[in-house]
Enzyme design. Structure first.
Site, PDB file in Angstrom:
ATOM      1  N   SER A 136       0.856  -1.193   0.000  1.00  0.00           N
ATOM      2  CA  SER A 136       0.000   0.000   0.000  1.00  0.00           C
ATOM      3  C   SER A 136       0.891   1.241   0.000  1.00  0.00           C
ATOM      4  CB  SER A 136      -0.926  -0.003   1.218  1.00  0.00           C
ATOM      5  OG  SER A 136      -1.830  -1.062   1.131  1.00  0.00           O
TER       6      SER A 136
ATOM      7  N   GLY B 145       0.840   4.222  -1.309  1.00  0.00           N
ATOM      8  CA  GLY B 145       0.282   5.541  -0.999  1.00  0.00           C
ATOM      9  C   GLY B 145       0.097   5.731   0.495  1.00  0.00           C
ATOM     10  N   ASP B 146      -0.399   4.692   1.161  1.00  0.00           N
ATOM     11  CA  ASP B 146      -0.573   4.782   2.609  1.00  0.00           C
ATOM     12  C   ASP B 146       0.752   4.975   3.325  1.00  0.00           C
ATOM     13  OD1 ASP B 146      -3.520   4.095   3.357  1.00  0.00           O
ATOM     14  OD2 ASP B 146      -3.012   2.632   1.822  1.00  0.00           O
ATOM     15  N   SER B 147       1.739   4.180   2.946  1.00  0.00           N
ATOM     16  CA  SER B 147       3.017   4.248   3.664  1.00  0.00           C
ATOM     17  C   SER B 147       3.708   5.587   3.439  1.00  0.00           C
ATOM     18  CB  SER B 147       3.934   3.106   3.224  1.00  0.00           C
ATOM     19  OG  SER B 147       3.380   1.861   3.616  1.00  0.00           O
TER      20      SER B 147
ATOM     21  N   GLY C  21       2.097   8.191   5.330  1.00  0.00           N
ATOM     22  CA  GLY C  21       2.453   8.076   6.740  1.00  0.00           C
ATOM     23  C   GLY C  21       3.793   8.730   7.046  1.00  0.00           C
TER      24      GLY C  21
END
Lengths: 431, 431
Positions: A187, A189-191, A194
């Site tokens: 993922s 984009g999520d990481s 973050g």
């Protein structure tokens, strides 16, 4: 300790966290997060020494069930929630909202990834948060950002990759194959969102807490400190990685196209298949490196071939060149090929799967693969902390705890609630 | 200003940078970087308000020539070096080393991506740097890290992807295709390492500069401040993105395999092809979303099909399911398909190329695509700043300058050199 086994079991279970020793020791961060992005941001802050308190609904963060299971639990959780204390709250209950504000009062930052506007509806909008804790840094992570025409659209990580312009590039060149472009495999984009959120939080805290400057004057109460809102979009985090694609489009009108396993502007570089099926990445994309490769291949005539003379020519004839190299690599097993190309002074590696990563002498030597004791699983391999600070790896202080494991300790230690009050909250379904 | 054109031309050329307005305003950072990773780290710090001074060899950073050219120059440079002042120094000359140390004396942090140990050989090792500037934060970015058995191996960004375990995952499932795994399409390892370096720098500066705590006591000279070294490896930056892969391998022995355009644990989600060749990403990987998709497809019988009943069954039969969905999507043009699926309440988007990104109303509304005046190119599209801070987009204060453009200004303003002294340096090949 040997170079070829993970560094010793150095975490401890349970809820009594020793103080962090990283540069962010002394900070306390509240997480109102779920899934990947916000929890990853706080994991990074916790890795660097901050104290993290995570609030989950009474059923727990759904990410606890993601991925493969071991003894009924997802091993990922051991890592994803390390160095966090986890408490449950049903945010639809007013008592729960009051508890959040009580915790906020004692925190430096809050990281959340609710849909934009949702915390406001729960009574946890900017004004309420900053009233509870002047100077609070609020980091919000969302699919598209906190404003703009798309802010309310539902977003998944894969959507962020597609809108951020990356999915278009993780593909073979146009005309090569009918297969769809691939997902990055994580993922992304999520990481990346973050990491950006963590950067934003610490940047705002540097401004807030620095001595002198526009921080509070010595005679000024901390309540005068202004708060800061950090706004990170998954789409924009991915978009930020596109290097020259946007300025090149703007000036030249050129639309960057996928280049498969290669690089559009340099050749040869690709992951070539060895006889045993192992892929070996060979990066010989400069004249001196290509010369070494041609010699290693025993084909010095390639150096005289006008198709391969200079990078520009090699890029123009990259399919023929890759086919020639692939024909040569298919004559060796992966390990022998890697050895041979490396000896020739060419950057080269087999393509690592996770077993290769876990056994890599360099990762092991630097504490990037660590065996950690987890009460649920026994020994779990944890990735180390990035970045390293003064050579220290900051072993995990705890592994991801059970749902609500820290309810009593946090409510007692931070809010002064006694056992009776906590029991009332539990009976009322607040925690 | 309309929603459909880039936000107004808001940068200014030239070397006199207005002070930054982001949270890092007041910091001064020296870059001894080249190519992507270290320059990207300082670009992010500059985006957030820090003053950046970049040191290049007299020939300039080779990245100035990377990618497509417009009027003889790479448009990427306009972005990659924005908000930086660029000076030249031949570090093999002792006068140059003295100048670096003079600049270090006035900086808060230094970011470099030389090969490990190379700055030491030039007389710019840790001791010399911290003597010049106690409390300096030194961020070092390298392929494999500053220690360990591989620290001296040559590394390229693509090697970082392969050793970090990501290249193995950016592929179609085993047995699907003979094509190699694809590159992510950007220098992902470099960029992610750059973000981590920025996070490390600001974290160390928070610790150094915070009022109270272990910062200098009021009666303590700033020279007492301890320095900090941040050590970021490309390989480890990529490895940090692998979510549950390492703990799952450790507990279960399972080796995560690539899943092509899908997700190994959830279905259906993929980039399906429309009639006009456009790829449309559809993420219907929950029971309610799959129900909506089946209804939108006019195939409610799929909901009764045991092969597709529940996520686990759908994952087990993902090829058949993807083929069914792909057969349906091939009956629509991309725009109509995206509209139809979105109306059905399913997360969906066409796969954006850079032209789509540049025209996206959300990116435009949030200043993520900005038209910026550049003296070399005229108007250049710049990506905005991630993360947004208090709703501000921090327009670029300058675009990437010419080689040595700021030699005079920096040497005069920061080191007090006069025109004669600067001319002597130039005549001696020092700058």
């Amino acid at each position: 300790m040997s170079d070829t086994t993970p560094q010793g079991s150095d975490a401890m279970p349970g809820t009594a966290l020793p103080a962090g020793t990283g540069p962010l020791a002394g900070l306390r961060v509240l997480e109102l997060g779920h899934f990947v992005a916000a929890p990853f941001a706080t994991r990074l802050l916790g890795d660097l020494g901050a104290e993290i308190i995570k609030i989950e609904p009474p059923g727990g963060d759904p990410v606890r069930q993601w991925g493969a299971r071991h003894q009924g639990h997802a091993p990922w959780w051991s890592v994803h929630a390390r160095n966090k204390r986890c408490i449950t709250l049903d945010l639809k209950k007013p008592e729960a909202v009051a508890i959040v504000l009580g915790l906020v009062r004692q925190c430096d930052a809050l990281v959340e990834n609710f849909r934009p506007g949702q915390l406001d509806k729960l009574g946890l909008g900017r004004e309420a948060l900053l009233k509870a804790r002047p100077g609070l840094v609020i980091a919000r992570i969302s699919g598209y950002g906190q404003d703009g025409p798309y802010r309310d659209k539902p977003a998944f990580g894969v959507i962020g990759e597609a809108i951020g312009g990356l999915r278009h590039l993780t593909d073979h060149p146009p005309g090569t194959s009918d297969l769809p472009p691939v997902r990055v495999g994580v993922s992304l984009g999520d990481s990346v969102a973050g990491i950006y959120a963590a950067l934003g939080v610490v940047s705002a805290l540097w401004r807030r807490d620095k001595a002198g400057g526009d921080g509070p004057a010595p005679d000024q109460a901390p309540t005068q400190r202004p708060g800061t809102e950090i706004d990170v979009a998954l789409t924009e985090s991915v978009f930020s990685l596109l290097e020259g694609a946007l300025p090149e489009y703007g000036t030249l009108g050129s639309i960057r196209q996928p280049a498969g396993g290669g690089i559009a502007t340099a050749a040869p570089t690709n992951a070539y298949r060895a006889r045993d099926g192992i892929r070996v990445l060979i990066a010989a994309n400069s004249d001196p490196l290509f010369r070494r490769l041609a010699m290693a291949m025993g084909q010095p005539d390639l150096l005289e071939d006008p198709r391969f003379s200079g990078n520009q020519a090699r890029v123009a004839h990259v399919r023929e060149l890759d086919a020639l190299i692939g024909g040569w690599t298919a004559g060796f097993d992966g390990a022998a090929l890697e050895e041979l190309v490396t000896q020739a002074g060419i950057p080269c590696t087999r393509v690592f799967n996770i077993a290769d990563c876990a056994a890599d002498p360099q990762f092991l030597a630097r504490g990037m693969v660590r065996a950690v004791q987890d009460p649920l699983h026994g020994e779990v391999l944890h990735p180390g902390v990035v970045p390293r600070v003064d050579g220290a790896g900051f072993p995990p202080r705890s592994t991801g705890p059970a749902v609500g494991a820290d309810n009593e300790a946090v409510l007692r230690d931070l809010l002064g609630l006694d056992a009776g009050a906590i029991e009332t909250l539990r009976a009322g379904g607040v925690i």
